[in-house]
Scaffold this motif. Structure first.
Motif, PDB file in Angstrom:
ATOM      1  N   ALA A  11       0.816  -1.217   0.000  1.00 28.67           N
ATOM      2  CA  ALA A  11       0.000   0.000   0.000  1.00 28.67           C
ATOM      3  C   ALA A  11       0.844   1.259   0.000  1.00 28.67           C
ATOM      4  O   ALA A  11       0.397   2.299  -0.464  1.00 28.67           O
ATOM      5  CB  ALA A  11      -0.949   0.002   1.192  1.00 28.67           C
ATOM      6  N   ALA A  29     -17.683   1.942  -4.404  1.00 30.30           N
ATOM      7  CA  ALA A  29     -17.611   0.643  -3.743  1.00 30.30           C
ATOM      8  C   ALA A  29     -16.441   0.567  -2.771  1.00 30.30           C
ATOM      9  O   ALA A  29     -16.426  -0.287  -1.899  1.00 30.30           O
ATOM     10  CB  ALA A  29     -17.505  -0.465  -4.783  1.00 30.30           C
ATOM     11  N   GLU A  31     -15.611  -6.256  -3.330  1.00 25.58           N
ATOM     12  CA  GLU A  31     -14.893  -5.132  -3.910  1.00 25.58           C
ATOM     13  C   GLU A  31     -14.351  -4.220  -2.815  1.00 25.58           C
ATOM     14  O   GLU A  31     -13.235  -3.731  -2.890  1.00 25.58           O
ATOM     15  CB  GLU A  31     -15.850  -4.343  -4.811  1.00 25.58           C
ATOM     16  CG  GLU A  31     -15.322  -4.155  -6.208  1.00 25.58           C
ATOM     17  CD  GLU A  31     -16.390  -3.523  -7.079  1.00 25.58           C
ATOM     18  OE1 GLU A  31     -16.260  -2.330  -7.361  1.00 25.58           O
ATOM     19  OE2 GLU A  31     -17.361  -4.218  -7.441  1.00 25.58           O
ATOM     20  N   LEU A  32     -15.187  -4.025  -1.781  1.00 22.67           N
ATOM     21  CA  LEU A  32     -14.768  -3.180  -0.669  1.00 22.67           C
ATOM     22  C   LEU A  32     -13.574  -3.794   0.042  1.00 22.67           C
ATOM     23  O   LEU A  32     -12.612  -3.108   0.391  1.00 22.67           O
ATOM     24  CB  LEU A  32     -15.930  -2.995   0.303  1.00 22.67           C
ATOM     25  CG  LEU A  32     -15.619  -2.130   1.507  1.00 22.67           C
ATOM     26  CD1 LEU A  32     -15.376  -0.702   1.079  1.00 22.67           C
ATOM     27  CD2 LEU A  32     -16.754  -2.170   2.501  1.00 22.67           C
ATOM     28  N   ALA A  33     -13.634  -5.105   0.229  1.00 28.08           N
ATOM     29  CA  ALA A  33     -12.527  -5.777   0.898  1.00 28.08           C
ATOM     30  C   ALA A  33     -11.243  -5.592   0.095  1.00 28.08           C
ATOM     31  O   ALA A  33     -10.174  -5.315   0.654  1.00 28.08           O
ATOM     32  CB  ALA A  33     -12.842  -7.257   1.064  1.00 28.08           C
ATOM     33  N   ALA A  34     -11.356  -5.727  -1.249  1.00 25.48           N
ATOM     34  CA  ALA A  34     -10.177  -5.536  -2.096  1.00 25.48           C
ATOM     35  C   ALA A  34      -9.644  -4.117  -1.948  1.00 25.48           C
ATOM     36  O   ALA A  34      -8.442  -3.901  -1.826  1.00 25.48           O
ATOM     37  CB  ALA A  34     -10.530  -5.825  -3.554  1.00 25.48           C
ATOM     38  N   ALA A  35     -10.583  -3.151  -1.941  1.00 24.03           N
ATOM     39  CA  ALA A  35     -10.154  -1.751  -1.846  1.00 24.03           C
ATOM     40  C   ALA A  35      -9.473  -1.484  -0.511  1.00 24.03           C
ATOM     41  O   ALA A  35      -8.443  -0.817  -0.446  1.00 24.03           O
ATOM     42  CB  ALA A  35     -11.353  -0.830  -2.023  1.00 24.03           C
ATOM     43  N   MET A  36     -10.050  -2.033   0.574  1.00 26.92           N
ATOM     44  CA  MET A  36      -9.459  -1.788   1.891  1.00 26.92           C
ATOM     45  C   MET A  36      -8.093  -2.447   2.003  1.00 26.92           C
ATOM     46  O   MET A  36      -7.167  -1.901   2.591  1.00 26.92           O
ATOM     47  CB  MET A  36     -10.399  -2.292   2.989  1.00 26.92           C
ATOM     48  CG  MET A  36     -11.608  -1.393   3.154  1.00 26.92           C
ATOM     49  SD  MET A  36     -12.859  -2.065   4.235  1.00 26.92           S
ATOM     50  CE  MET A  36     -12.123  -1.856   5.824  1.00 26.92           C
ATOM     51  N   ASP A  37      -7.991  -3.634   1.403  1.00 22.48           N
ATOM     52  CA  ASP A  37      -6.713  -4.338   1.435  1.00 22.48           C
ATOM     53  C   ASP A  37      -5.659  -3.527   0.687  1.00 22.48           C
ATOM     54  O   ASP A  37      -4.537  -3.365   1.168  1.00 22.48           O
ATOM     55  CB  ASP A  37      -6.888  -5.723   0.783  1.00 22.48           C
ATOM     56  CG  ASP A  37      -5.848  -6.701   1.289  1.00 22.48           C
ATOM     57  OD1 ASP A  37      -5.166  -6.363   2.268  1.00 22.48           O
ATOM     58  OD2 ASP A  37      -5.716  -7.779   0.702  1.00 22.48           O
ATOM     59  N   SER A  38      -6.061  -2.977  -0.498  1.00 19.04           N
ATOM     60  CA  SER A  38      -5.058  -2.223  -1.253  1.00 19.04           C
ATOM     61  C   SER A  38      -4.674  -0.930  -0.559  1.00 19.04           C
ATOM     62  O   SER A  38      -3.700  -0.312  -0.925  1.00 19.04           O
ATOM     63  CB  SER A  38      -5.529  -1.882  -2.666  1.00 19.04           C
ATOM     64  OG  SER A  38      -6.666  -2.545  -3.033  1.00 19.04           O
ATOM     65  N   ARG A  39      -5.477  -0.512   0.405  1.00 22.34           N
ATOM     66  CA  ARG A  39      -5.126   0.729   1.096  1.00 22.34           C
ATOM     67  C   ARG A  39      -4.452   0.463   2.432  1.00 22.34           C
ATOM     68  O   ARG A  39      -4.270   1.382   3.224  1.00 22.34           O
ATOM     69  CB  ARG A  39      -6.383   1.584   1.284  1.00 22.34           C
ATOM     70  CG  ARG A  39      -6.803   2.190  -0.044  1.00 22.34           C
ATOM     71  CD  ARG A  39      -8.154   2.769   0.011  1.00 22.34           C
ATOM     72  NE  ARG A  39      -8.193   3.952   0.852  1.00 22.34           N
ATOM     73  CZ  ARG A  39      -9.303   4.610   1.128  1.00 22.34           C
ATOM     74  NH1 ARG A  39     -10.440   4.175   0.659  1.00 22.34           N
ATOM     75  NH2 ARG A  39      -9.278   5.660   1.877  1.00 22.34           N
ATOM     76  N   GLY A  40      -4.121  -0.777   2.670  1.00 25.25           N
ATOM     77  CA  GLY A  40      -3.273  -1.059   3.824  1.00 25.25           C
ATOM     78  C   GLY A  40      -4.024  -1.425   5.081  1.00 25.25           C
ATOM     79  O   GLY A  40      -3.441  -1.478   6.158  1.00 25.25           O
ATOM     80  N   PHE A  41      -5.327  -1.713   4.970  1.00 28.51           N
ATOM     81  CA  PHE A  41      -6.105  -2.067   6.160  1.00 28.51           C
ATOM     82  C   PHE A  41      -5.521  -3.314   6.829  1.00 28.51           C
ATOM     83  O   PHE A  41      -5.142  -4.261   6.153  1.00 28.51           O
ATOM     84  CB  PHE A  41      -7.557  -2.321   5.753  1.00 28.51           C
ATOM     85  CG  PHE A  41      -8.451  -2.649   6.916  1.00 28.51           C
ATOM     86  CD1 PHE A  41      -8.805  -1.678   7.823  1.00 28.51           C
ATOM     87  CD2 PHE A  41      -8.926  -3.935   7.085  1.00 28.51           C
ATOM     88  CE1 PHE A  41      -9.626  -1.972   8.892  1.00 28.51           C
ATOM     89  CE2 PHE A  41      -9.750  -4.239   8.157  1.00 28.51           C
ATOM     90  CZ  PHE A  41     -10.089  -3.251   9.058  1.00 28.51           C
ATOM     91  N   ALA A  42      -5.423  -3.281   8.153  1.00 28.52           N
ATOM     92  CA  ALA A  42      -4.937  -4.421   8.941  1.00 28.52           C
ATOM     93  C   ALA A  42      -3.502  -4.758   8.626  1.00 28.52           C
ATOM     94  O   ALA A  42      -3.071  -5.884   8.752  1.00 28.52           O
ATOM     95  CB  ALA A  42      -5.820  -5.651   8.721  1.00 28.52           C
TER      96      ALA A  42
END
Lengths: 538, 365
Positions: free
Chosen positions: A80, A92, B217-228
């Protein structure tokens, strides 16, 4: 910066999407990924930040290195800080309710100190022109603003690479310009490497330093835009015009083309243009609204709007996002209740008539055609459409075969390509035999080939059955130039222009197609027109 | 740490810490739960309404109080009607009117259906309903004054991931409703009416499918933004922190319930609250020490926050202290005019302080 070494990827379903891809994208380039739908553009983009294969599953062979990190060993969250990713539907991916918090979300997880976060949020707000909406709730933003927030959210972490999947496909021309201008600034001022997939090449190709072309067999070709697009079947109008006129080097922007176009303009002077624009009523009126007003809560969607469409016309309804285009189409089939004025669709008042009667007078294909499809197979879908309209069995299937030949009976509608799915929805709507066909944003997500097929198809529908008319709500100026006979421009729920296509779009800085811009002050709209005029003379 | 340069700076227009508003509202609600005196209840309702009217934000959730007020009216009406028709006999003698009575079988003898409706019974129901209504309005006030999502944003680090999950869920619900409307429209476009159970099924399936896709899709987006990301903390360490925090908070909840109930559990309740606070604090410290996540513009907690939260606490305390006094729980047999005890009256007025002490909310652009 990005290095694909002999990369192949196979989805868990067994489909091989990428085949021995060798690709090296140096730092600071704006790289455009082009290809037909289903050719693997999204897969390629998602491989850059590790969503492929960490999120999708499947088998990845070879090695993808981003800023020296191997995506096999680093899941997306650990990449990231070097890769910012913006997906197709920005909405989304939103997690916060206010713009500022949304921007800060990624940085909080990267553990940046508060003062750095604060500074970067302010910088990003300025860079993307979002400062005046910083405290607004996400749901109140326009499409262009949402897209810019999504880009900003990926950007605040100062990634070296920014990956965007069709960032302008849902935007009106002006909002798309804003987003692209912001990207252009990133590449030039900050040296960010940008990897971008886009169908509407006419909007972006002039900014690109490199084009990556996926022909569809899993291989990848890359090179400078002019060289690669000279032969590719996917090309924006300005390049097609350049090919037609034999210009070399091939111009990528309207500005370059104008400088090369002097000779062409002289050759075209005095040539006759074959075009069938209409001013108004040259057939039976199929639908008419008089002083129509529609409101949603506190916002007025349509304000005392007069509109009509006559048989034999193809009318394009244009205007920025939120101008009332979709509402007008919805009102014509009785989906929204007018607060004032009258609507007549055929002889009916659509809102007060039973749905099964309305669909025989006017059919609407909504913005997401998949909304219309519920069955598990194409055959079931067609059978359901026949049953809905109490028509003879096989009618829908016959229509589908005419629109898009060769779709197997047992395919799930979700597995069709965008273009095929649109054709299926179109066939379902046409089964009821409505004289008036309404299409909301039909070219969203369509590549050039699918768009060309759609154009021919709609033109055929109107030409063969004279009692028919088509209304399109669209942002796609090239489609309008190619297809529409009349253009209605809406702003704030009111009609601001209504006239033959050439008059309405040729002089407008926002709505003019590329060919018109290149050949102004002469009024040519499409490459086909120019080719025909030249062909007729020689 | 940044020091507050002067006392006045704390009162510059800004959003008061969401936690302060919620503590204040809970305090007023707790006070209301200890009385059925309509004068006191009306006073508390007025206090909440006034504070909301002068300090609510212009954001979309600012209208929440009105919605809760309407809900409260419904609650009172239902309570009164049910008491009138089904309620057990209270023993009053002032008969308002008679409904036709229904003789119930032996096994349901404790219930009554119809019969004489007494003023006493109606009043009892009204007082009871009013109490519940005021508590509801306090929740509404909290919602109107501070967005619940903002509150979740300032939860301690150990609960942050749960907080994010809740925030996301809260934004998901309206999207589901939108999807449902879209699918219904699509059905109409195919000439089908969507009514009844079958129609519901036809709409529900695509909506569920759509929301599942969106969740991915949200999970993918959060993952790509460094979540967790940055799991440099050893797992057992993190798990211990979570267990401590959640256990502690459970203790606090149970203990508070005991205290508010006003029954014999008071001592045990206090002990539970104490233990719970201790456990949770330990968990927070443990989790805070190991978290690398930083926070963007945390809401400050200054003097106005202390006053606002404290005024709610004062109201709750005075009502609790006066619980045994005459006039807190009105007798309906015999009927008496409500007398007003002074201590809770003063407490309720203290809760009005935020109307002046809290800073003006900043104008949203």
């Amino acid at each position: 910066m990005i290095d694909f070494a002999d990369v192949s990827f196979r989805y868990p379903t067994g489909r091989l999407v990428l085949r021995e891809v060798m690709l090296r994208i140096p730092e600071g380039e704006l790289c455009l990924v082009v290809g037909e739908t289903g050719s693997g553009k999204s897969t390629l983009l998602r491989a850059v930040n590790g969503l492929v294969p960490h999120f999708t599953g499947g088998t990845l062979a070879g090695r993808v290195l981003v800023a020296g990190r191997d995506t096999r060993l680093h899941p997306p969250r650990d990449l990231a800080d070097v890769v910012g990713f913006v997906g197709q539907d920005p909405q989304a991916g939103f997690v916060a309710d206010v713009v500022e918090d949304e921007l800060a979300f990624g940085m909080e997880w990267l553990g940046l100190p508060p003062d750095v976060m604060r500074r970067r949020v302010e910088e990003t707000l300025d860079l993307l022109g979002l400062a005046d909406v910083r405290a607004r709730a996400m749901s109140t933003l326009s499409g262009g603003q949402q897209q810019r927030v999504a880009i900003g959210a990926a950007l605040v972490a100062h990634p070296q690479v920014l990956v965007l999947d069709e960032p302008t496909s849902a935007l009106d021309p002006q909002a798309a310009e804003d987003v692209l201008a912001a990207l252009h600034r990133l590449v030039h001022d900050l040296g960010t490497t940008v990897l971008l997939a886009e169908h509407r090449l006419e909007r972006v190709v002039q900014y690109a330093d490199r084009v990556v072309y996926l022909p569809g067999d899993g291989h990848v070709l890359d090179g400078p835009p002019a060289q690669l697009l000279a032969t590719s079947p996917i090309a924006p109008p300005v390049i097609e015009l350049g090919r037609l006129a034999g210009w070399s080097p091939l111009p990528l922007s309207v500005r370059d083309a104008r400088r090369a176009a002097n000779g062409l303009r002289q050759k075209l002077a005095g040539r006759v243009r074959r075009r069938t624009d209409t001013r108004s009523r040259h057939g039976d009126v199929l639908a008419r609204t008089a002083k129509l007003s529609v409101r949603y809560g506190g916002t007025v969607a349509l304000r005392r709007l007069d509109f009509h469409v006559a048989a034999g016309e193809i009318v394009a309804v244009m205007g920025r996002n939120g101008a009332g285009k979709s509402t007008l189409l919805a009102a014509l089939v009785g989906l929204v209740e007018p607060v004032g004025g009258t609507i007549r669709t055929g002889q009916l008042d659509p809102f007060r008539t039973d749905a099964s009667t309305v669909i025989k007078a006017a059919g609407l294909v909504p913005q997401q055609p998949e909304d219309l499809l519920y069955a598990d197979t194409v055959a079931d879908e067609c059978a359901a459409a026949d049953a809905d309209t109490a028509g003879s069995p096989g009618r829908c299937r016959a229509l589908l075969d005419r629109l898009a030949p060769g779709i197997a009976d047992d395919v799930h509608p979700r597995d069709l390509s965008e273009g095929q799915r649109l054709c299926l929805a179109l066939a379902v709507v046409l089964t009821a035999g409505p004289p008036l066909l309404l299409l909301d944003e039909p070219t969203r997500g369509l590549d050039y080939a699918a768009k060309r097929r759609l154009t021919g198809l709609l033109r055929g529908l109107v030409a063969t059955e004279t009692a028919r008319a088509v209304v399109l709500a669209t942002h796609d100026v090239e489609l309008v130039a190619e297809l529409a006979s009349r253009v209605v421009v809406l702003a704030d729920g009111e009609v601001v222009a209504d006239g033959p296509t050439t008059e309405a779009v040729a002089g407008s800085p926002v709505f003019a197609p590329q060919v018109a811009k290149v050949l102004a002050p002469q009024q040519w709209l499409t490459v086909t027109e120019v080719a025909e005029a030249l062909g007729a003379a020689s | 740490m940044l020091c507050v340069p002067s006392w006045r700076a704390a009162w510059l227009p800004r959003q008061l810490h969401a936690g302060a508003w919620w503590l204040w509202a809970l305090g007023v609600g707790a006070a209301a739960s200890r009385t059925t005196n309509p004068v006191l209840l009306g006073l508390l309702l007025g206090v909440a309404a006034y504070v909301v009217s002068v300090r609510r934000s212009s954001a979309p959730w600012g209208g929440a109080f009105n919605a809760f007020l309407r809900l409260a009216l419904v609650v009172i009406t239902i309570r009164v009607v049910f008491q009138a028709i089904f309620g057990a006999h209270v023993g009053g003698s002032t008969v308002l009117f008679r409904l036709p009575a229904v003789q119930l079988p032996e096994w349901a003898a404790s219930l009554k259906l119809g019969g004489p409706i007494t003023l006493e019974a109606v009043l009892l129901a009204f007082y009871d309903g009013l109490r519940l209504a005021v508590i509801l309005c306090c929740l509404g006030a909290a919602n109107a004054l501070a967005d619940a999502r903002r509150l979740l944003r300032s939860v301690p680090g150990a609960l942050y991931e749960i907080g994010v999950a809740l925030v996301v869920a809260m934004t998901f619900a309206p999207r589901l409703a939108e999807d449902g409307a879209r699918i219904r429209r699509a059905h109409r476009l195919r000439g089908r009416g969507v009514r009844g159970i079958r129609g519901l099924g036809q709409v529900a399936m695509p909506v569920l499918e759509g929301s599942l896709e969106r969740a991915l899709e949200l999970a993918a987006a959060m993952d790509s933004r460094g979540f967790a990301r940055a799991a440099t903390v050893p797992d057992p360490h993190r798990r211990a922190a979570s267990v401590l925090v959640v256990g502690g908070l459970l203790g606090v909840c149970v203990g508070l319930y005991g205290l508010l109930d006003g029954g014999g559990l008071s001592a045990a309740g206090s002990a539970l609250v104490g233990c719970g606070v201790g456990l949770a604090a330990g968990g927070f410290v443990l989790a805070g020490r190991s978290s690398t996540r930083t926070r963007y513009r945390p809401d400050p907690w200054g003097f106005p926050e202390w006053v606002v939260a404290g005024s709610g606490g004062v109201a709750a305390t005075t009502f609790a202290l006066a619980a045994g006094q005459q006039g807190m729980n009105l007798l309906v047999v015999p009927l008496v005019l409500p007398a007003v005890p002074l201590l809770p009256l003063a407490g309720a007025l203290v809760a009005l302080l935020p109307a002046w002490v809290a800073p003006q909310p900043a104008e949203a652009s």
